[in-house]
Scaffold this active site. Structure first.
Site, PDB file in Angstrom:
ATOM      1  N   GLU A 114       0.822  -1.211   0.000  1.00 45.22           N
ATOM      2  CA  GLU A 114       0.000   0.000   0.000  1.00 45.22           C
ATOM      3  C   GLU A 114       0.856   1.260   0.000  1.00 45.22           C
ATOM      4  OE1 GLU A 114      -3.534  -1.907   2.804  1.00 45.22           O
ATOM      5  OE2 GLU A 114      -1.830  -0.865   3.711  1.00 45.22           O
ATOM      6  N   ASP A 163      -7.807  -4.977   9.029  1.00 43.47           N
ATOM      7  CA  ASP A 163      -7.299  -3.761   8.395  1.00 43.47           C
ATOM      8  C   ASP A 163      -7.121  -3.871   6.886  1.00 43.47           C
ATOM      9  OD1 ASP A 163      -5.198  -5.510   8.371  1.00 43.47           O
ATOM     10  OD2 ASP A 163      -3.778  -4.202   9.392  1.00 43.47           O
TER      11      ASP A 163
END
Length: 349
Positions: free
Chosen positions: A56, A228
């Site tokens: 990410e 998450d």
């Protein structure tokens, strides 16, 4: 010059400040920036998912500074002697784009995640909390335990992990923490029994139900950290549906957090509104509050600015030429020439 903080430098910085103090000061800095929430240019992180994990990029900026973090999440990495989460990031000037800081963020992310949990618990948990359950005893566990013990008054923590070696590591690392009692539990349900704060920080990328409705007691604060990314949860949907849920950045948490299991119109409250007294947090001692934490780029912005301030104060890290210096800004080609030509150019200048 750009300040460079590698892992040994970050370790030295944390030890110079003290881990408990670092966590407390970082939580205070996070609170300051969350109060400025509307001033930031925000977006959900850009994620590249694979069969084994995710990579990410997490950008955010205010009018003065821009920050980003590169971070991964690969639960199977530990089998190959690699960290599940690894990260680095940068802080730059908005007006010029000049990079001020290039830093490791693996250790720093562990600290900022615990500091964010602490910031949320200060706003949402009962002020008389003394017992916490810690389900998942991996790389994040000690940071959570230390933050809540040093700054929220937690005296006893019931710890559980499906991997007994992880619990052994946690107990060993915190054996000399004064005033903190660690109690091994045989299951997640046993750990949760009688606790004031229930923290979940499991790593497996799976739609798990670590916390079920039967484990919830009046007045609990749930610090749900492990769910998450898409397809990864820790809380039974009924736990969420029955109680008030608080999030960091709603647009991101809808996709990545435990609330990904629920309809898009399920009501949540962004934490910054509570910190700014725009919306209520805990409304009664018996109320159950849930912090569905996924980690947001603003927290890394705060961490990078705090690290830069402290690194300069403690003279830790090194200055590197990450980008060309100011002279002859239009002659970038000189860096592509041989050393002899470059030296001649410098003498001519």
């Amino acid at each position: 010059m750009t300040r460079f903080i590698d892992l040994p430098s970050m370790s030295r910085l944390v030890r110079s400040i003290g881990a408990a103090r670092f966590l407390g000061e970082l939580a205070d800095s996070l609170h300051e920036d969350f109060l400025r929430w509307p001033e930031f240019d925000k977006s959900a992180r850009v994620a590249s998912h694979s069969e084994r994990g995710v990579i990410e990029l997490m950008p955010v900026a205010d009018a003065r500074r821009y920050a980003f973090k590169y971070v991964n999440g690969h639960p199977s990495n530990t089998a190959h002697q690699l960290c599940t989460v690894m990260a680095f990031g940068a802080l730059a000037e908005v007006d010029s784009g000049y990079p001020l800081l290039l830093s490791e963020l693996t250790l720093a992310t562990a600290l900022r995640t615990a500091a964010t949990s602490l910031m949320a618990a200060r706003a949402l948990a009962r002020p008389d909390c003394r017992r916490m359950a810690l389900i998942g005893n991996g790389a994040q566990a000690e940071f959570q335990a230390l933050a809540f013990h040093a700054h929220l008054g937690i005296e006893e923590i019931a710890v559980f992990d499906v991997d007994p070696a992880a619990t052994d590591k946690l107990v060993r690392n915190l054996a000399d923490c004064p005033g903190l009692r660690l109690r091994r539990a045989a299951s997640a349900a046993e750990a949760a029994r009688g606790c004031d704060i229930l923290t979940t920080i499991t790593a497996d990328k799976a739609r798990a139900t670590i916390v079920t409705p039967a484990m919830i007691e009046p007045g609990m604060h749930l610090n749900a950290v492990g769910g998450d990314c898409p397809g990864k949860t820790e809380l039974h949907p009924e736990v969420l549906l029955a109680h008030r849920v608080f999030v960091e950045y709603e647009a991101q948490t809808r996709v990545e957090g435990d609330i990904q299991q629920l309809p898009a119109n399920f009501p949540v409250t962004e934490l910054w509104r509570v910190l700014r007294d725009e919306l209520p947090g805990r409304e009664s001692p018996a109320q159950v509050t849930v912090f569905d934490s996924v980690g947001f780029a603003l927290e890394d912005f705060t961490t990078l600015r705090y690290v830069l301030e402290q690194a300069e104060r403690h003279d830790i890290g090194s200055d590197i030429e990450l980008v060309p210096p100011g002279e002859q800004p239009k002659d970038l080609f000189r860096y592509a020439r041989g050393a002899r030509a470059e030296g001649a150019a410098r003498r001519a200048a």
